[in-house]
Design an enzyme around this catalytic site. Structure first.
Site, mmCIF file in Angstrom:
data_model
loop_
_atom_site.group_PDB
_atom_site.id
_atom_site.type_symbol
_atom_site.label_atom_id
_atom_site.label_comp_id
_atom_site.label_asym_id
_atom_site.label_seq_id
_atom_site.Cartn_x
_atom_site.Cartn_y
_atom_site.Cartn_z
ATOM 1 N N ASP A 48 31.754 50.673 -13.777
ATOM 2 C CA ASP A 48 31.338 52.068 -13.610
ATOM 3 C C ASP A 48 32.228 52.739 -12.561
ATOM 4 O O ASP A 48 32.342 52.242 -11.442
ATOM 5 C CB ASP A 48 29.870 52.098 -13.173
ATOM 6 C CG ASP A 48 29.404 53.509 -12.851
ATOM 7 O OD1 ASP A 48 29.957 54.467 -13.436
ATOM 8 O OD2 ASP A 48 28.484 53.657 -12.015
ATOM 9 N N ASP A 91 27.211 56.537 -11.820
ATOM 10 C CA ASP A 91 25.960 56.835 -12.528
ATOM 11 C C ASP A 91 25.263 55.566 -13.024
ATOM 12 O O ASP A 91 24.236 55.640 -13.711
ATOM 13 C CB ASP A 91 26.192 57.825 -13.683
ATOM 14 C CG ASP A 91 27.055 57.242 -14.784
ATOM 15 O OD1 ASP A 91 27.555 56.106 -14.626
ATOM 16 O OD2 ASP A 91 27.245 57.925 -15.814
ATOM 17 N N ASP A 95 32.025 52.816 -17.936
ATOM 18 C CA ASP A 95 32.649 53.928 -18.661
ATOM 19 C C ASP A 95 34.086 53.590 -19.061
ATOM 20 O O ASP A 95 34.617 52.544 -18.678
ATOM 21 C CB ASP A 95 32.588 55.210 -17.820
ATOM 22 C CG ASP A 95 32.870 54.942 -16.350
ATOM 23 O OD1 ASP A 95 33.908 54.322 -16.076
ATOM 24 O OD2 ASP A 95 32.027 55.313 -15.497
ATOM 25 N N ASP A 105 34.617 49.340 -32.671
ATOM 26 C CA ASP A 105 33.532 48.667 -33.363
ATOM 27 C C ASP A 105 32.879 49.700 -34.280
ATOM 28 O O ASP A 105 32.384 50.726 -33.808
ATOM 29 C CB ASP A 105 32.536 48.186 -32.289
ATOM 30 C CG ASP A 105 31.546 47.163 -32.801
ATOM 31 O OD1 ASP A 105 31.168 47.262 -33.975
ATOM 32 O OD2 ASP A 105 31.135 46.302 -32.009
ATOM 33 N N ASP A 118 30.640 46.117 -37.883
ATOM 34 C CA ASP A 118 29.279 45.690 -37.568
ATOM 35 C C ASP A 118 28.418 45.437 -38.816
ATOM 36 O O ASP A 118 28.430 46.239 -39.754
ATOM 37 C CB ASP A 118 28.613 46.800 -36.734
ATOM 38 C CG ASP A 118 27.234 46.403 -36.243
ATOM 39 O OD1 ASP A 118 27.169 45.481 -35.421
ATOM 40 O OD2 ASP A 118 26.245 47.010 -36.700
ATOM 41 N N GLU A 141 31.756 41.295 -39.098
ATOM 42 C CA GLU A 141 30.552 40.588 -38.649
ATOM 43 C C GLU A 141 29.792 40.180 -39.901
ATOM 44 O O GLU A 141 29.000 40.942 -40.443
ATOM 45 C CB GLU A 141 29.671 41.453 -37.741
ATOM 46 C CG GLU A 141 28.636 40.589 -37.023
ATOM 47 C CD GLU A 141 27.436 41.351 -36.481
ATOM 48 O OE1 GLU A 141 26.747 40.817 -35.619
ATOM 49 O OE2 GLU A 141 27.163 42.470 -36.937
ATOM 50 N N HIS A 157 27.648 39.989 -27.234
ATOM 51 C CA HIS A 157 26.608 40.846 -26.658
ATOM 52 C C HIS A 157 25.247 40.662 -27.330
ATOM 53 O O HIS A 157 24.278 41.285 -26.916
ATOM 54 C CB HIS A 157 27.046 42.304 -26.781
ATOM 55 C CG HIS A 157 27.153 42.729 -28.206
ATOM 56 N ND1 HIS A 157 28.122 42.246 -29.065
ATOM 57 C CD2 HIS A 157 26.392 43.555 -28.956
ATOM 58 C CE1 HIS A 157 27.941 42.758 -30.256
ATOM 59 N NE2 HIS A 157 26.904 43.563 -30.231
ATOM 60 N N ASP A 158 25.185 39.835 -28.384
ATOM 61 C CA ASP A 158 23.912 39.578 -29.081
ATOM 62 C C ASP A 158 23.351 38.188 -28.785
ATOM 63 O O ASP A 158 22.260 37.848 -29.249
ATOM 64 C CB ASP A 158 24.105 39.648 -30.603
ATOM 65 C CG ASP A 158 24.405 41.048 -31.095
ATOM 66 O OD1 ASP A 158 23.985 42.016 -30.450
ATOM 67 O OD2 ASP A 158 25.074 41.161 -32.148
#
Ligand code: TEU
Ligand code: CA
Length: 547
Positions: free
Chosen positions: A19, A23, A27, A96, A196, A253, A325-326
């Site tokens: 970041d 915030d 990013d 993605d 995806d 995927e 990330h899953d």
């Protein structure tokens, strides 16, 4: 043409990466700021998970506008800067693309709700009475796949959360939109895509009930997807109309592809450049397994890898992963509980990384980041974990039990902010992080590992350098995989045979293990214990030793 097969890919989940404006959300500028770090690591591609305009219910996998960037991540100018700076470092950028569904906030869906027949036909609808869903299909995140839209007086289909409405790929206009979006991004100088949930685009008609629980472990909706014929026609068209003109690098995927279809999916003329090897992930793409989420044993892990290699043969190259990330953090899932340590983390890294295929590294993996401890439900962000928590409560579990059920598969495990340093919030943000920082950041972080030649990070750098070493590259990239002592308990070992014959040996247990080498070892290229020397052919492998 660039040979993607020699590449190492690094996956970035931008929201948790870095970041720059305080915030609490990572990013695009944060990615640019870390390009030198990635260059030093040695990666060739970065794949960034979605940062398009989105209500962020599923952290960007609920796209509301395919061509604009969510202002929380930055601007198009930030993205162009990122691409330019990446190119200057010879790093290629992959996006993605989420084309199985859109957010219900997407303009198309909003127009459908408003009664525009053109856009109604972009989605999948079924008549039914408001209290009884059309059939028994359960969504991948829990609960019915059907959601009633009172505005239309019909149900729409969603395989994931109810804010992610499935697109109607049978409609040629939808497919046209998809190809236009692919080309629009490719024209901006991108190198490729991760696509995806793409195996889900073909549904089995008519929409009938499926047995909810089957001996093959598939849920009713997985079974429906497995039964659906003809996904290849869509995928071939997407390749020809979307990817082909720019020779884009693509990774699909794809879960549970049928064995006989594999040659169509990858390799020369395949739908994708590569697909993920998900074989070691016991729940695959299935929504099952939240209740009986088992750990995989070292022997089963090895078998999955070798079987996958046999299956793919010369057809093409898998993309190999230990996490994303899953999934849980690889080190917290594949290494038996209690044995997670420096040596075992390095062993796990070497064993998958030196396999045939493209090694993917998920952010934080290179420093050995671990799963979260069980956190209170109020702190859980992952929408699939929250949906499944509700399913567990509805099934009569107490809140404590339900929390335990979701904790291993809670996708937050891998989504906590990257641990850059021992400073406040692990150096991820000056503000309040959007998701809890793993409390172990004071021990596990990039800054300290950069100073330590014995760290997990140093080991990943060695692995990448080894795969690129001109003397061994040909063998590590293209060489065959030939298992060694395949049936030996808790030993995962294989030859890579090409120009050279390289043997990778991993002792997948904390106890020592005796091995007789096939011939006298000439040179140890890499190892996770200091000062290893091998005299003859008789070797005693220490706990979790790999070389
Ligand atoms: O995941 C596809 C998928 O099938 C998931 O069910 C996956 O198996 C599950 O998350 C594991 O717990 C993709 C994305 O990778 C995921 O982040 C998205 O949530 C999903 O599609 C919907 O877009
Ligand atoms: Ca930010």
């Amino acid at each position: 043409m660039y040979d993607f097969r020699k590449s190492v890919v690094y996956q970035i989940y931008p929201k948790s990466f870095c970041d720059t404006n305080g915030d609490g959300l990572g990013d695009l500028r944060g990615v640019t700021a870390k390009l030198d770090y990635l260059k030093t690591l040695g990666v060739d591609y970065i794949w960034m998970t979605p940062f398009f305009v989105s209500p962020q219910r599923d952290n960007g996998y609920d796209v509301a506008d395919y061509r604009n960037i969510d202002p929380r991540f930055g601007t198009m100018e930030d993205f162009e800067t990122l691409c330019r700076e990446a190119k200057a470092r010879d790093i290629r950028v992959m996006l993605d693309m989420v084309f199985n569904h859109t957010s219900t906030e997407h303009e198309w869906f909003q127009k459908a709700l408003a009664g525009d027949p053109k856009y109604e036909n972009y989605y999948i609808w079924k008549d039914g009475d408001p209290d009884t869903p059309p059939n028994n299909w359960q969504s991948k995140f829990g609960g019915s796949t059907w959601e009633y839209a009172p505005q239309v007086g019909k149900y729409y289909l969603h395989l994931f959360n109810k804010t992610q409405a499935d697109l109607n790929w049978e409609n040629p206009e939808v497919r046209e939109e998809v190809y236009k979006n692919i080309n629009w991004w490719l024209d901006r100088g991108l190198s490729g895509f991760r696509i995806d949930a793409i195996i889900n685009i073909k549904k089995k008609l008519p929409y009938k009930d499926y047995p909810a629980d089957r001996s093959d472990g598939l849920s009713c909706v997985d079974h429906m997807l497995a039964d659906a014929q003809g996904v290849g026609e869509f995928l071939g068209e997407m390749r020809d109309r979307g990817f082909a003109s720019h020779e884009a690098f693509t990774v699909g995927e794809v879960f549970n592809e049928k064995d006989e279809e594999l040659p169509d999916f990858i390799g020369d003329g395949g739908y994708f450049s590569s697909i993920f090897n998900f074989s070691t992930n016991v729940w695959g793409g299935s929504d099952k397994g939240w209740y009986d989420c088992k750990r995989i044993t070292p022997d089963a892990y090895k078998k999955c890898y070798f079987d996958a290699q046999k299956k793919i043969g010369d057809h093409g190259f898998y993309s190999n992963i230990i996490e994303n990330h899953d999934q849980p953090r690889g080190v917290s899932y594949y290494i038996p509980e209690g044995d997670v340590c420096l040596e075992s983390k390095k062993m796990l890294a070497a064993l998958y990384f030196l396999m045939r295929g493209l090694p993917f590294i998920y952010q934080g993996q290179e420093i050995g980041m671990e799963n979260l401890p069980v956190i209170p439900i109020e702190q859980v962000d992952d929408i699939s974990a929250l949906d499944q928590y509700q399913v567990a409560l509805d099934a009569g579990f107490t809140s404590e039990e339900a929390l335990k059920i979701i904790s291993l598969r809670n996708r937050d495990n891998a989504r906590t902010p990257v641990q850059w340093s021992a400073e406040k919030n692990a150096g991820f943000t000056q503000g309040t992080p959007w998701l809890i920082v793993n409390p172990n950041y004071t021990k596990i972080n990039v800054a300290s590992q950069e100073q330590d030649g014995n760290s997990v990070l140093a080991f990943y750098k060695e692995l990448i350098a080894l795969r690129k070493n001109p003397d061994y590259k040909e063998t590590f990239v293209y060489g065959d995989v030939i298992p060694f002592e395949e049936s030996r308990h808790n030993l995962m070992a294989y030859h890579r045979k090409g120009e050279k014959d390289l043997l990778v040996l991993g002792n997948f247990q904390k106890e020592t293990q005796e091995v007789t080498l096939p011939s006298k070892c000439k040179n140890i290229l890499l190892n996770n214990y200091p000062n290893v020397e091998i005299e003859g052919t008789q070797v005693t492998l220490k706990g979790y030793q790999v070389f």
